[in-house]
Design an enzyme around this catalytic site. Structure first.
Site, PDB file in Angstrom:
ATOM      1  N   ASP A   1       0.799  -1.229   0.000  1.00  0.00           N
ATOM      2  CA  ASP A   1       0.000   0.000   0.000  1.00  0.00           C
ATOM      3  C   ASP A   1       0.832   1.279   0.000  1.00  0.00           C
ATOM      4  O   ASP A   1       0.313   2.353   0.294  1.00  0.00           O
ATOM      5  CB  ASP A   1      -0.958  -0.008   1.201  1.00  0.00           C
ATOM      6  CG  ASP A   1      -2.136  -0.942   0.962  1.00  0.00           C
ATOM      7  OD1 ASP A   1      -2.644  -0.972  -0.175  1.00  0.00           O
ATOM      8  OD2 ASP A   1      -2.535  -1.653   1.892  1.00  0.00           O
TER       9      ASP A   1
ATOM     10  N   ASP B   1      -7.232  -4.039  -5.457  1.00  0.00           N
ATOM     11  CA  ASP B   1      -6.849  -2.742  -4.890  1.00  0.00           C
ATOM     12  C   ASP B   1      -5.432  -2.326  -5.288  1.00  0.00           C
ATOM     13  O   ASP B   1      -5.097  -1.144  -5.348  1.00  0.00           O
ATOM     14  CB  ASP B   1      -6.896  -2.768  -3.350  1.00  0.00           C
ATOM     15  CG  ASP B   1      -8.024  -3.592  -2.759  1.00  0.00           C
ATOM     16  OD1 ASP B   1      -8.470  -4.546  -3.412  1.00  0.00           O
ATOM     17  OD2 ASP B   1      -8.434  -3.295  -1.638  1.00  0.00           O
TER      18      ASP B   1
HETATM   19  N1  GLY Z   1      -7.410  -1.591   0.222  1.00  0.00           N
HETATM   20  C1  GLY Z   1      -8.294  -1.915   1.250  1.00  0.00           C
HETATM   21  C2  GLY Z   1      -9.684  -1.459   1.086  1.00  0.00           C
HETATM   22  O1  GLY Z   1     -10.115  -0.926   0.091  1.00  0.00           O
HETATM   23  O2  GLY Z   1     -10.402  -1.661   2.046  1.00  0.00           O
END
Ligand code: GLY
Length: 378
Positions: A99, A157
């Site tokens: 992330d 994601d």
């Molecule tokens: N990347 C985690 C979410 O969208 O909850």
């Protein structure tokens, strides 16, 4: 889009929202412990949840502060961003998360765009190197979640973390970041989508052969459902990947995702998705304001890359999303909601965490979408 006339009433609402947002973030900043980051707030009990800098959302608070500073000129928001960015900086060495794009590019990337500076450049390039350590050339992806050694988990994601890598190649001339980003996008395009262009949440690849071993969900309602925020990340991620590469295959994927979303019978008339397009209990299922904010922002950008009639469809949908999010059903009354802008985000429904609450990323993408809409005005 040529000849597009932004809705003047919506433009006025956006100006009011941005000024309210600056006041809301003053409240949030007053209640923030010195070395922590906001996560959410529970309006019923008046309690906050905070995080350390290693939480995937830590970049959204400084990123929203900087966007609101740019929109309103309120320098106290800029000062607060400058106070907290040094606390975030150490995450540039974090190789345990995929992330880093969210964490570093939405924050330090924003600061660097506002005022380019060699220190920010170094932080972003180090972050891009850390993110690249998670790339497996056999799989052709950046690993999302650490798990058992025989697993290689990739979530949709992860498309959102590629912008940092494209920036790093542009900035450094080192093409390896670009290659990792496009390889990840190509692998995702090949395996993550169903024939109807909805996406799975989690894919598990064999780390030594690249074979897809499993397609499932983690945050959605079911393995075969369309988790709303996952669809939003895909839409935004492929739109941004097209912007960075100009390769039409990414644009086509973004358009296919948009068509899936906009023609879905479970997308309500006010255009705020249920937390999952196949959530049990529709029409009484919870909505997810964060998915709407991300989609609105992505649709506004995508409208710039497609023929006029299609662009009009995207912009109309984004307008409805922004109008609904600006209504009292979603936008918090000034002085409430712990200082967050939006209510009714759904973080992780199956886990029962952050359900029907404000979320930093709902606010971040709402502000971004409003600024993108404003930028359409001649
Ligand atoms: N990347 C985690 C979410 O969208 O909850």
């Amino acid at each position: 889009m040529p000849n597009f006339r932004p809705d003047t009433a919506l433009l006025k609402t956006i100006d009011a929202n941005l000024s309210d947002a600056a006041a809301q973030y003053q409240l949030l900043m007053k209640n923030l412990p010195e070395d922590q980051f906001p996560k959410t707030f529970f309006p019923k009990t008046g309690q906050y949840e905070f995080s350390q800098s290693d939480w995937w959302c830590s970049g959204f608070y400084p990123g929203t502060l900087l966007q609101l500073f740019e929109a309103t000129g309120d320098s106290s928001l800029y000062r607060e961003a400058m106070r907290i960015l040094p606390i975030l900086e150490k995450e540039k060495h974090n190789t345990g998360t995929h992330d880093l794009g969210f964490m570093m590019f939405c924050s330090i990337g924003e600061a660097n765009q506002l005022q380019p500076n060699p220190a920010y450049r170094e932080i972003l390039l180090t972050s891009a190197k850390s993110l690249s350590t998670r790339f497996n050339p056999t799989v052709g992806c950046i690993k999302s979640w650490d798990s058992k050694p025989e697993d290689f988990l990739v979530i949709i994601d992860n498309m959102m973390n590629l912008e940092l890598l494209f920036w790093a190649t542009r900035e450094s001339g080192d093409s390896s970041f670009y290659k990792i980003a496009t390889t990840h996008a190509n692998t995702t395009l090949a395996h993550h989508f169903r024939p109807d262009n909805s996406s799975y949440h989690v894919l598990n690849y064999h780390p030594h052969t690249g074979e897809v071993m499993e397609k499932r969900t983690a945050q959605g309602a079911a393995n075969e459902s369309a988790w709303a925020r996952g669809q939003a990340w895909g839409l935004y991620g492929f739109t941004a990947t097209y912007r960075e590469t100009k390769q039409l295959t990414y644009l086509e994927q973004a358009r296919k995702i948009a068509q899936f979303l906009l023609s879905h019978p479970n997308l309500p008339a006010d255009k705020i998705p249920y937390w999952d397009f196949n959530a049990p209990g529709i029409p009484d299922a919870l909505r997810d304001a964060s998915a709407a904010a991300i989609m609105a922002s992505a649709l506004i950008e995508l409208s710039g890359y497609v023929p006029a009639s299609e662009a009009g469809q995207y912009l109309q949908t984004a307008e409805t999303m922004l109008k609904t999010l600006s209504s009292p059903s979603y936008k918090a009354a000034p002085g409430t909601n712990g200082g967050f802008l939006l209510q009714h985000g759904v973080g992780h429904k199956p886990n029962g965490t952050e359900v029907d609450v404000p979320l930093t990323y709902a606010d971040y993408y709402f502000v971004e979408a409003m600024r993108r809409y404003k930028a359409l005005a001649p």
